[in-house]
Design a protein around this motif. Structure first.
Motif, PDB file in Angstrom:
ATOM      1  N   VAL A 277       0.952  -1.105   0.110  1.00 27.66           N
ATOM      2  CA  VAL A 277       0.065   0.152  -0.016  1.00 27.66           C
ATOM      3  C   VAL A 277       0.767   1.431  -0.149  1.00 27.66           C
ATOM      4  O   VAL A 277       2.087   1.414   0.552  1.00 27.66           O
ATOM      5  N   LYS A 278       0.287   2.378  -0.546  1.00 26.65           N
ATOM      6  CA  LYS A 278       1.056   3.598  -0.714  1.00 26.65           C
ATOM      7  C   LYS A 278       0.332   4.545   0.329  1.00 26.65           C
ATOM      8  O   LYS A 278      -0.884   4.896   0.124  1.00 26.65           O
ATOM      9  N   ILE A 279       1.363   4.958   1.279  1.00 28.05           N
ATOM     10  CA  ILE A 279       0.775   6.103   2.187  1.00 28.05           C
ATOM     11  C   ILE A 279       1.084   7.446   1.634  1.00 28.05           C
ATOM     12  O   ILE A 279       2.486   7.676   1.623  1.00 28.05           O
ATOM     13  N   PRO A 280       0.288   8.253   1.373  1.00 26.45           N
ATOM     14  CA  PRO A 280       0.635   9.772   1.125  1.00 26.45           C
ATOM     15  C   PRO A 280       1.180  10.606   2.046  1.00 26.45           C
ATOM     16  O   PRO A 280       1.117  10.573   3.364  1.00 26.45           O
ATOM     17  N   SER A 281       2.091  11.436   1.665  1.00 22.28           N
ATOM     18  CA  SER A 281       2.399  12.553   2.540  1.00 22.28           C
ATOM     19  C   SER A 281       1.418  13.375   2.927  1.00 22.28           C
ATOM     20  O   SER A 281       0.480  13.779   2.603  1.00 22.28           O
ATOM     21  N   GLY A 282       1.705  13.674   4.433  1.00 28.49           N
ATOM     22  CA  GLY A 282       0.795  14.602   4.776  1.00 28.49           C
ATOM     23  C   GLY A 282       0.053  14.093   6.199  1.00 28.49           C
ATOM     24  O   GLY A 282      -1.034  14.524   6.649  1.00 28.49           O
ATOM     25  N   VAL A 283      -0.060  12.698   5.985  1.00 28.05           N
ATOM     26  CA  VAL A 283      -0.871  11.947   6.835  1.00 28.05           C
ATOM     27  C   VAL A 283      -0.734  12.519   8.378  1.00 28.05           C
ATOM     28  O   VAL A 283       0.609  12.861   8.661  1.00 28.05           O
TER      29      VAL A 283
ATOM     30  N   THR B  38      -2.043  11.673  12.804  1.00 34.64           N
ATOM     31  CA  THR B  38      -2.649  10.666  13.567  1.00 34.64           C
ATOM     32  C   THR B  38      -4.320  10.830  13.167  1.00 34.64           C
ATOM     33  O   THR B  38      -4.664  11.914  13.489  1.00 34.64           O
ATOM     34  N   GLY B  39      -5.057   9.580  12.991  1.00 31.40           N
ATOM     35  CA  GLY B  39      -6.287   9.630  12.778  1.00 31.40           C
ATOM     36  C   GLY B  39      -6.739   9.757  11.513  1.00 31.40           C
ATOM     37  O   GLY B  39      -7.948   9.536  11.016  1.00 31.40           O
ATOM     38  N   SER B  40      -5.671   9.909  10.451  1.00 35.75           N
ATOM     39  CA  SER B  40      -5.919  10.066   8.967  1.00 35.75           C
ATOM     40  C   SER B  40      -6.421   8.608   8.626  1.00 35.75           C
ATOM     41  O   SER B  40      -5.831   7.474   9.072  1.00 35.75           O
ATOM     42  N   ARG B  41      -7.214   8.505   7.515  1.00 40.46           N
ATOM     43  CA  ARG B  41      -7.782   7.260   7.035  1.00 40.46           C
ATOM     44  C   ARG B  41      -7.543   7.361   5.637  1.00 40.46           C
ATOM     45  O   ARG B  41      -8.055   7.974   4.566  1.00 40.46           O
ATOM     46  N   VAL B  42      -6.677   6.364   5.025  1.00 39.35           N
ATOM     47  CA  VAL B  42      -6.204   6.313   3.640  1.00 39.35           C
ATOM     48  C   VAL B  42      -6.832   5.187   3.063  1.00 39.35           C
ATOM     49  O   VAL B  42      -6.910   3.987   3.517  1.00 39.35           O
ATOM     50  N   ARG B  43      -7.453   5.398   2.204  1.00 41.60           N
ATOM     51  CA  ARG B  43      -8.494   4.339   1.428  1.00 41.60           C
ATOM     52  C   ARG B  43      -7.770   3.506   0.392  1.00 41.60           C
ATOM     53  O   ARG B  43      -7.088   4.038  -0.547  1.00 41.60           O
TER      54      ARG B  43
ATOM     55  N   LEU C 213      -6.469   2.531   5.938  1.00 42.32           N
ATOM     56  CA  LEU C 213      -5.254   2.425   6.700  1.00 42.32           C
ATOM     57  C   LEU C 213      -5.404   3.744   7.888  1.00 42.32           C
ATOM     58  O   LEU C 213      -5.815   4.832   7.331  1.00 42.32           O
ATOM     59  N   VAL C 214      -5.503   3.365   8.907  1.00 47.52           N
ATOM     60  CA  VAL C 214      -5.961   4.476  10.251  1.00 47.52           C
ATOM     61  C   VAL C 214      -4.332   4.676  10.663  1.00 47.52           C
ATOM     62  O   VAL C 214      -3.876   3.884  11.339  1.00 47.52           O
ATOM     63  N   THR C 215      -3.834   5.886  10.355  1.00 46.51           N
ATOM     64  CA  THR C 215      -2.485   5.929  10.619  1.00 46.51           C
ATOM     65  C   THR C 215      -2.387   6.611  12.130  1.00 46.51           C
ATOM     66  O   THR C 215      -3.214   7.231  12.543  1.00 46.51           O
TER      67      THR C 215
END
Length: 211
Positions: free
Chosen positions: A72-78, A80-85, A104-106
């Motif tokens: 999975v790719k996690i974008p820059s700027g996430v 705590t609490g970000s949700r990446v679909r 993905l809950v970061t």
């Protein structure tokens, strides 16, 4: 008797916690995650039926339990609490339904140097007394390397300086937060006799000028 065909049903979404360093949140990163989920049954291709009878391999469920490793790719700027679909990587649907998504809950680890407030980064910078009084430049750390911070003459202890656009990237667009450096003036220690005399002269001058 003839089996009854189930209606297509979308698979469940899955939430997956991911812990990142501040550097990873700044630059973006990739991870390989293992999902314990049900995979589509190869025998019935997810329909749950074979020749109008419940599939013997999955017992009509259309899916078989397993482990799915995905990158999975996690974008820059996430933050705590970000949700990446991650679309279509959740549990598969039944009876030919579409797969769910993975979210993905970061969470971001604390950093030894920077404190994050929204997209701004705060840090402390220790400068010697002479630099605070006379002014000059000091090199400070950022998540993209060293930066030159200009210290104006007569900078006071606790004064904060803003480096615009040197903070965290904003999730989803090109905007960036700022880097804020709070200055702490370091008083000299172990003064030589000559240095003490200079401070005494300064004290006399300051007292004379205050009259």
């Amino acid at each position: 008797s003839r089996g009854r065909r189930s209606r297509p049903k979308r698979g469940r979404d899955i939430e997956y916690p991911v812990e990142l360093s501040l550097e990873e949140a700044y630059h973006g990163t990739k991870r390989t995650i293992s999902l314990h989920s049900e995979g589509q049954c190869a025998g019935c291709k997810g329909t749950g039926m074979m020749q109008n009878l419940p599939c013997p391999a999955c017992r009509g469920a259309g899916a078989i339990p397993g482990v799915n490793n995905i990158e999975v790719k996690i974008p820059s700027g996430v933050k705590t609490g970000s949700r990446v679909r991650v679309a279509g990587k959740g549990e598969p649907g039944s009876a030919g339904g579409t797969s769910g998504d993975v979210y993905l809950v970061t969470s971001i680890k604390t950093h030894s140097l920077f404190e994050r407030k929204d997209d701004d980064l705060w840090m402390e910078v220790v400068v010697p007394l002479t630099l605070a009084v006379l002014g000059g430049e000091v090199m400070v750390s950022s998540l993209r390397g060293k930066l030159a911070l200009r210290i104006p003459p007569e900078t006071q202890n606790g004064q904060t300086f803003r480096l615009t656009g040197k903070g965290m990237p904003h999730l989803g667009n090109s905007a960036r937060g700022d880097l804020l450096a709070k200055v702490y003036v370091m008083l000299p220690t172990k003064l030589s006799e000559d240095e003490k005399k200079l401070f005494e002269q300064l004290e006399k001058l300051r007292f004379k000028n205050s009259k």
